[in-house]
Write a protein that holds these residues in place. Structure first.
Motif, PDB file in Angstrom:
ATOM      1  N   ILE A   1       8.151 -17.131  19.751  1.00  0.00           N
ATOM      2  CA  ILE A   1       6.759 -17.391  19.380  1.00  0.00           C
ATOM      3  C   ILE A   1       5.907 -16.347  20.086  1.00  0.00           C
ATOM      4  O   ILE A   1       5.912 -16.248  21.313  1.00  0.00           O
ATOM      5  N   SER A   2       5.179 -15.548  19.324  1.00  0.00           N
ATOM      6  CA  SER A   2       4.334 -14.511  19.918  1.00  0.00           C
ATOM      7  C   SER A   2       3.054 -15.119  20.495  1.00  0.00           C
ATOM      8  O   SER A   2       2.642 -16.222  20.091  1.00  0.00           O
ATOM      9  N   PRO A   3       2.371 -14.437  21.421  1.00  0.00           N
ATOM     10  CA  PRO A   3       1.092 -14.929  21.926  1.00  0.00           C
ATOM     11  C   PRO A   3       0.100 -15.146  20.788  1.00  0.00           C
ATOM     12  O   PRO A   3      -0.088 -14.278  19.927  1.00  0.00           O
ATOM     13  N   GLY A   4      -0.515 -16.318  20.746  1.00  0.00           N
ATOM     14  CA  GLY A   4      -1.482 -16.651  19.706  1.00  0.00           C
ATOM     15  C   GLY A   4      -0.873 -17.128  18.404  1.00  0.00           C
ATOM     16  O   GLY A   4      -1.604 -17.477  17.470  1.00  0.00           O
ATOM     17  N   GLU A   5       0.446 -17.156  18.319  1.00  0.00           N
ATOM     18  CA  GLU A   5       1.100 -17.580  17.075  1.00  0.00           C
ATOM     19  C   GLU A   5       1.031 -19.095  16.928  1.00  0.00           C
ATOM     20  O   GLU A   5       1.305 -19.843  17.877  1.00  0.00           O
ATOM     21  N   LEU A   6       0.666 -19.555  15.741  1.00  0.00           N
ATOM     22  CA  LEU A   6       0.524 -20.982  15.451  1.00  0.00           C
ATOM     23  C   LEU A   6       1.530 -21.382  14.385  1.00  0.00           C
ATOM     24  O   LEU A   6       1.738 -20.671  13.401  1.00  0.00           O
ATOM     25  N   ILE A   7       2.140 -22.547  14.569  1.00  0.00           N
ATOM     26  CA  ILE A   7       3.202 -23.032  13.690  1.00  0.00           C
ATOM     27  C   ILE A   7       2.670 -24.198  12.863  1.00  0.00           C
ATOM     28  O   ILE A   7       2.010 -25.104  13.394  1.00  0.00           O
ATOM     29  N   TYR A   8       2.964 -24.189  11.560  1.00  0.00           N
ATOM     30  CA  TYR A   8       2.540 -25.249  10.640  1.00  0.00           C
ATOM     31  C   TYR A   8       3.740 -25.687   9.782  1.00  0.00           C
ATOM     32  O   TYR A   8       4.663 -24.914   9.568  1.00  0.00           O
ATOM     33  N   GLY A   9       3.668 -26.921   9.279  1.00  0.00           N
ATOM     34  CA  GLY A   9       4.660 -27.303   8.269  1.00  0.00           C
ATOM     35  C   GLY A   9       5.479 -28.514   8.613  1.00  0.00           C
ATOM     36  O   GLY A   9       4.981 -29.484   9.180  1.00  0.00           O
ATOM     37  N   PHE A  10       6.769 -28.492   8.205  1.00  0.00           N
ATOM     38  CA  PHE A  10       7.757 -29.550   8.363  1.00  0.00           C
ATOM     39  C   PHE A  10       7.521 -30.724   7.421  1.00  0.00           C
ATOM     40  O   PHE A  10       7.912 -31.848   7.702  1.00  0.00           O
ATOM     41  N   GLY A  11       6.875 -30.447   6.286  1.00  0.00           N
ATOM     42  CA  GLY A  11       6.694 -31.498   5.285  1.00  0.00           C
ATOM     43  C   GLY A  11       5.534 -32.410   5.616  1.00  0.00           C
ATOM     44  O   GLY A  11       4.548 -32.011   6.244  1.00  0.00           O
ATOM     45  N   GLU A  12       5.657 -33.651   5.175  1.00  0.00           N
ATOM     46  CA  GLU A  12       4.614 -34.638   5.438  1.00  0.00           C
ATOM     47  C   GLU A  12       4.700 -35.065   6.902  1.00  0.00           C
ATOM     48  O   GLU A  12       5.679 -35.669   7.330  1.00  0.00           O
ATOM     49  N   GLN A  13       3.689 -34.741   7.659  1.00  0.00           N
ATOM     50  CA  GLN A  13       3.627 -35.131   9.066  1.00  0.00           C
ATOM     51  C   GLN A  13       2.245 -35.709   9.341  1.00  0.00           C
ATOM     52  O   GLN A  13       1.257 -35.264   8.760  1.00  0.00           O
ATOM     53  N   PHE A  14       2.170 -36.684  10.239  1.00  0.00           N
ATOM     54  CA  PHE A  14       0.903 -37.365  10.525  1.00  0.00           C
ATOM     55  C   PHE A  14       0.356 -37.012  11.903  1.00  0.00           C
ATOM     56  O   PHE A  14      -0.647 -37.568  12.333  1.00  0.00           O
ATOM     57  N   THR A  15       1.017 -36.084  12.582  1.00  0.00           N
ATOM     58  CA  THR A  15       0.530 -35.622  13.871  1.00  0.00           C
ATOM     59  C   THR A  15      -0.379 -34.414  13.643  1.00  0.00           C
ATOM     60  O   THR A  15      -0.702 -34.065  12.516  1.00  0.00           O
ATOM     61  N   ALA A  16      -0.812 -33.766  14.722  1.00  0.00           N
ATOM     62  CA  ALA A  16      -1.755 -32.648  14.628  1.00  0.00           C
ATOM     63  C   ALA A  16      -1.215 -31.552  13.713  1.00  0.00           C
ATOM     64  O   ALA A  16      -0.009 -31.279  13.676  1.00  0.00           O
ATOM     65  N   LEU A  17      -2.120 -30.907  12.970  1.00  0.00           N
ATOM     66  CA  LEU A  17      -1.733 -29.889  11.993  1.00  0.00           C
ATOM     67  C   LEU A  17      -0.983 -28.733  12.649  1.00  0.00           C
ATOM     68  O   LEU A  17       0.029 -28.269  12.139  1.00  0.00           O
ATOM     69  N   ILE A  18      -1.479 -28.258  13.773  1.00  0.00           N
ATOM     70  CA  ILE A  18      -0.813 -27.183  14.505  1.00  0.00           C
ATOM     71  C   ILE A  18       0.321 -27.817  15.303  1.00  0.00           C
ATOM     72  O   ILE A  18       0.097 -28.705  16.129  1.00  0.00           O
ATOM     73  N   LYS A  19       1.547 -27.365  15.067  1.00  0.00           N
ATOM     74  CA  LYS A  19       2.722 -28.030  15.620  1.00  0.00           C
ATOM     75  C   LYS A  19       3.137 -27.516  16.990  1.00  0.00           C
ATOM     76  O   LYS A  19       4.059 -28.096  17.583  1.00  0.00           O
ATOM     77  N   ASN A  20       2.488 -26.466  17.487  1.00  0.00           N
ATOM     78  CA  ASN A  20       2.847 -25.958  18.814  1.00  0.00           C
ATOM     79  C   ASN A  20       2.791 -27.081  19.842  1.00  0.00           C
ATOM     80  O   ASN A  20       1.816 -27.841  19.910  1.00  0.00           O
ATOM     81  N   GLY A  21       3.844 -27.182  20.641  1.00  0.00           N
ATOM     82  CA  GLY A  21       3.906 -28.212  21.670  1.00  0.00           C
ATOM     83  C   GLY A  21       4.520 -29.506  21.206  1.00  0.00           C
ATOM     84  O   GLY A  21       4.702 -30.431  22.018  1.00  0.00           O
ATOM     85  N   GLN A  22       4.856 -29.627  19.944  1.00  0.00           N
ATOM     86  CA  GLN A  22       5.412 -30.870  19.418  1.00  0.00           C
ATOM     87  C   GLN A  22       6.931 -30.779  19.264  1.00  0.00           C
ATOM     88  O   GLN A  22       7.494 -29.717  19.010  1.00  0.00           O
TER      89      GLN A  22
END
Length: 442
Positions: free
Chosen positions: A170-191
């Motif tokens: 994961i590069s500095p400032g890179e944000l991860i999204y996705g994994f289908g239908e999820q009900f947690t925060a949109l940005i998945k970093n840290g999850q």
């Protein structure tokens, strides 16, 4: 799955086998096949040990099933160029390039202009994990595992469970999204994401439509080609890495070539029937009985009624017959089709039995069904008719279930007219004409 205690230490009892060195590289029209040793190779005696394949497989074996149908309509046509020099192996396709160093073993993924991400030294490994560290996995904590009514004779876990793990930077400032239908925060970093369909409502980390796929704001995406349980640590074990735990292989693509590379993911233009997008209401029979619903509500304001399971007599949830006391004229209603038994969708006889019952309801004038509870599929101490691996079919069951009912509706109403109300799905479900009826709290 977290294998480490912090960044420096492994959890007690965990034994790693890191992919360290490419000892053999062969190529064909689709790319490279690598043999990667899990210890330094100094002489031929060092070759008498474990092997990690780039796919990544640990041992050669009979192909498990079910699998995700990547190209269900036509076989892909490889368009790959490979090159080898003294320092690295390279594979290019569609403007993307993977560069492999042999010692140390690393893979770097590049676009024409920059590095997208990489699996660095010791980013891929086997881990032998004491079973006590796996008790928190989605499959092990499931009610289908721990409820004695569902699993009356639970088998003990083996003392050691082997995982295959692959990590991408994961590069500095890179944000991860996705994994289908999820009900947690949109940005998945840290999850910590669990790709395992569960009936957890809409306000928790559990989800009904888990997809092993993510994209990032650096304009690439990763698809994890595994239909069963996948555990993903999105910067939650090591803050600079996405860690995937299971037997997987990864496909990366630039967003601008997504349609070319992943056209199988695109269902095309799908428009719902006019009635399916009109106002509808869900009626629980214990609140509103058939004989007290005002006709004005039925005729003027709501075009679709979505009934809960009490359209059948109580305790007769598999009769597929309207309760005559409350529904003397069932032809007026659409309904939610439930059931409290699991139909083995891999058994042709069971499929015919089930669709025959649904056909009777269609004869009454029903327009659509909701395929409910497709996520509560037992995986412990069960055997499927076609021999499917229970862990691999747990998520895939929802797609097979939805497709079975959708095909029935399409055969009855014609292509482009069938609509299925689905609560659960998985990779491949996007090719069907599905409408989700979940009430969202998040």
């Amino acid at each position: 799955m977290k294998f480490t205690d912090g960044f420096w230490l492994l959890k007690n009892g965990v034994k790693p086998y890191y992919g360290l060195q490419v000892v053999q590289a062969t190529s064909d029209e689709t790319g490279y096949n690598l043999q990667v040793s899990t210890r330094p190779i100094r002489h031929r005696g060092d070759t008498l040990g474990g092997v990690v394949g780039v796919r990544i497989d640990h041992f050669s074996h009979v192909e498990p099933f079910p699998n995700i149908p990547l190209f269900p309509d036509a076989k892909p046509i490889p368009d790959v160029s490979i090159k080898r020099d003294e320092s690295k192996l390279s594979l290019s396709t569609g403007g993307l390039r993977a560069e492999i160093t042999e010692n140390p073993y690393t893979i770097t993924f590049k676009s024409p202009k920059r590095i997208l991400t990489f699996a660095g030294e010791k980013h891929q490994a086997l881990f032998d994990v004491p079973s006590k560290w796996t008790l928190g996995s989605a499959s092990n904590t499931s009610c289908l595992t721990n409820d004695l009514a569902s699993n009356p004779n639970p088998a003990p876990l083996p003392p050691i469970i082997r995982y295959i793990n692959s990590e991408l930077n994961i590069s500095p400032g890179e944000l991860i999204y996705g994994f289908g239908e999820q009900f947690t925060a949109l940005i998945k970093n840290g999850q910590a994401i669990k790709i395992w369909n569960q009936d957890g409502g809409t306000s928790s980390e559990q989800a009904y439509k888990c997809i092993p796929f993510y994209i990032t704001n650096r304009n690439y995406g990763v698809f994890i080609n595994h239909p069963g349980e996948v555990e993903v640590e999105v910067g939650s074990e090591k803050v600079s890495r996405v860690g995937v735990s299971v037997a997987v292989w990864l496909l990366l693509f630039e967003m601008q070539v997504k349609i070319d590379v992943f056209s199988w993911l695109d269902p095309g233009e799908i428009y719902p029937n006019d009635w399916s997008s009109c106002p509808f209401t869900k009626l629980d029979l214990w609140i509103v009985a058939f004989n007290v619903v005002p006709n004005v509500l039925f005729e003027r304001y709501v075009r679709v009624f979505h009934l809960d399971c009490f359209w059948m007599k109580q305790y007769e949830w598999c009769s597929f017959t309207f309760d005559p006391d409350n529904f003397p004229d069932p032809k007026r209603w659409d309904l939610w089709q439930p059931g409290l038994a699991i139909v083995d969708v891999t058994n042709p006889a069971a499929r015919k039995w089930y669709t025959d019952r649904l056909s009777i309801l269609l004869d009454l004038g029903i327009d659509a069904f909701k395929t409910d509870f497709g996520e509560r599929i037992p995986h412990a101490s069960v055997v499927f008719h076609d021999g499917s691996n229970p862990m691999r079919i747990h998520n895939t069951y929802a797609v097979i279930y939805n497709e079975m009912v959708f095909d029935l509706l399409q055969k009855r109403f014609g292509e482009g007219e069938a609509v299925l109300f689905a609560r659960s799905s998985a990779t491949g479900g996007q090719r069907l004409k599905l409408i989700s009826t979940l009430v969202l709290d998040s």
